[in-house]
Design an enzyme around this catalytic site. Structure first.
Site, PDB file in Angstrom:
ATOM      1  N   ASP A  92       0.824  -1.099  -0.134  1.00  0.00           N
ATOM      2  CA  ASP A  92      -0.073   0.134   0.235  1.00  0.00           C
ATOM      3  C   ASP A  92       0.666   1.153  -0.078  1.00  0.00           C
ATOM      4  O   ASP A  92       2.062   1.197   0.347  1.00  0.00           O
ATOM      5  CB  ASP A  92      -0.999  -0.025   1.261  1.00  0.00           C
ATOM      6  CG  ASP A  92      -0.257   0.073   2.537  1.00  0.00           C
ATOM      7  OD1 ASP A  92       0.851  -0.623   2.628  1.00  0.00           O
ATOM      8  OD2 ASP A  92      -0.748   0.395   3.721  1.00  0.00           O
ATOM      9  N   GLU A 155       0.076  -1.544   5.709  1.00  0.00           N
ATOM     10  CA  GLU A 155       0.936  -1.127   6.551  1.00  0.00           C
ATOM     11  C   GLU A 155       0.834   0.387   6.981  1.00  0.00           C
ATOM     12  O   GLU A 155       1.322   0.913   7.952  1.00  0.00           O
ATOM     13  CB  GLU A 155       2.235  -1.411   5.846  1.00  0.00           C
ATOM     14  CG  GLU A 155       3.613  -1.100   6.848  1.00  0.00           C
ATOM     15  CD  GLU A 155       4.106   0.358   6.861  1.00  0.00           C
ATOM     16  OE1 GLU A 155       4.933   0.731   7.560  1.00  0.00           O
ATOM     17  OE2 GLU A 155       3.609   1.218   5.947  1.00  0.00           O
TER      18      GLU A 155
END
Length: 402
Positions: A92, A155
């Site tokens: 991400d 994350e």
């Protein structure tokens, strides 16, 4: 490309010669173009690009869904029965935001740099890992243990991916872990953790013409924020040599229903950066004790402080073979000989160190402070190449036959 140093053996030079720098740049750009903004839960396209590349290079690929449409990817290059080396990254990126001079998800190269959201944090690091593993596989060099890329989702927000991963990870399989987050190619051996703390204060409403009839939750919260300020300043007086100190930051605050009404409620979101030895729940317990000691709660004021999110920090012994090997590998890869450092941000490596017991470092291309999470994010193309070379050398030296 920057030339490698004299410390590279003939065997290592042969493997380095198999690195495909054009593919390194192309894969980085493809991962950037796939997006993955989070919050938003949109990593799926990035994982698909990464999966295709890993399967094309002959790695064993496993996908594990940790939430609907959100999959961790584990790509493994098998070796012998000894302990292996793990590389850790995330799929991400933070939202692109405003201020870009071009489309953040249409990457382009200019003046030796690749531009786009995620080039530094951390699509470049992921691509460097994949191409390093691909070169080692193409060389046919036997390994004493496996090489593995673990790419997690989420994350940048709640850490759902790494939390799911450590629940199933087996201790003893890996001797070390390299987190390929951006460090300007410096070997980072210490990393702060982070926690989000949700403060809720309940009081009693009353007419503002008779405030004494009520109990003002906002006023009580303001007194508690003085405790936050004082603790923040006190921590700063005893800094860690690499990490500084723990910090408090007030993120959001809301409360009350109108100017003429004594506020019966107030909510505050706090960011508390953690030192490696700290635990978020113990921070909460200490804070609530201070609130009680100064008499803020009681008499109609009820206080709740809960841990909404926690990411642990970590430290690794500077004499550990992983650390020594990483410094040497980076120097031999053309990245210079830098002193080890600390990282003020938090990363998934803290979970791997704490919950799986694997020593970690952070080492990757790109700058945390000048590029990550910023408009017109970019990474040096030369940095990508150096990182890939360093990963090859470190892997060969830690788990190769030599």
């Amino acid at each position: 490309m920057t030339s490698t140093a004299d410390g590279v053996s003939a065997l290592e030079a042969g493997v380095l010669g198999l690195l495909d720098y054009d593919e390194l740049l192309l894969l980085t750009a493809s991962l950037v173009a796939a997006g993955g903004e989070n919050p938003g839960s949109t990593e799926e396209a990035t994982v698909a690009v990464l999966r295709e590349a890993c399967e094309r290079y002959g790695f064993d690929v496993e996908l594990t869904e940790v939430a609907p449409g959100r999959q961790n990817l584990i790509a493994t290059l098998d070796g012998g029965t000894g302990q292996g080396l793990m590389f850790l990254g995330h799929s991400d990126v933070v939202p692109a935001g405003e201020g870009w001079t071009s489309n953040p998800f249409e990457p382009y190269a200019r003046d030796g740099r690749l531009y786009g959201r995620g080039t530094t944090d951390m699509k470049g690091g992921l691509a460097a890992i994949v191409l390093a593993m691909a070169a080692i596989r193409a060389s046919g060099e036997p390994l004493r243990g496996p090489l593995q890329l673990v790419c997690t989702v989420d994350e940048e927000d709640r850490g759902l991916g790494v939390r799911g991963y450590v629940q199933t990870a087996q201790r003893g399989v890996f001797a070390a872990c390299v987190v390929a987050e951006p460090t300007d190619l410096q070997t980072v051996i210490a990393c702060r953790g982070d926690s989000y703390l949700s403060l809720t204060v309940s009081g009693r409403a009353a007419h503002s013409g008779r405030p004494g009839d009520g109990r003002n939750a906002i006023a009580a919260a303001a007194r508690m924020l003085e405790i936050v300020r004082a603790d923040h300043e006190a921590m700063g007086t005893v800094p860690h040599p690499l990490l500084g100190s723990g910090t408090w930051s007030v993120g959001t605050i809301s409360g009350g229903t109108g100017t003429s009404v004594v506020a019966a409620d107030c909510s505050v979101m706090l960011d508390r950066r953690l030192m490696p030895e700290e635990n978020a729940q113990l921070v909460v317990n200490d804070f609530l004790e201070k609130v009680r000691d100064v008499g803020i709660d009681g008499d109609g004021i009820v206080v709740s402080l809960v841990v909404d999110m926690e990411m642990p920090g970590f430290t690794t012994d500077p004499a550990h073979p992983l650390v020594v090997g990483a410094v040497e590998a980076m120097a031999d890869a053309g990245g210079g000989r830098q002193a080890v450092g600390g990282w003020s941000a938090a990363c998934d490596g803290g979970f791997v160190a704490r919950d799986v017991g694997i020593p970690c470092i952070v080492l990757g291309p790109g700058g945390l402070n000048d590029q990550a999470h910023q408009p017109n994010e970019s990474v040096g193309i030369d940095e990508l190449a150096i990182a890939a070379r360093a990963y090859v050398l470190l892997a060969l030296r830690l788990v190769g036959r030599q």
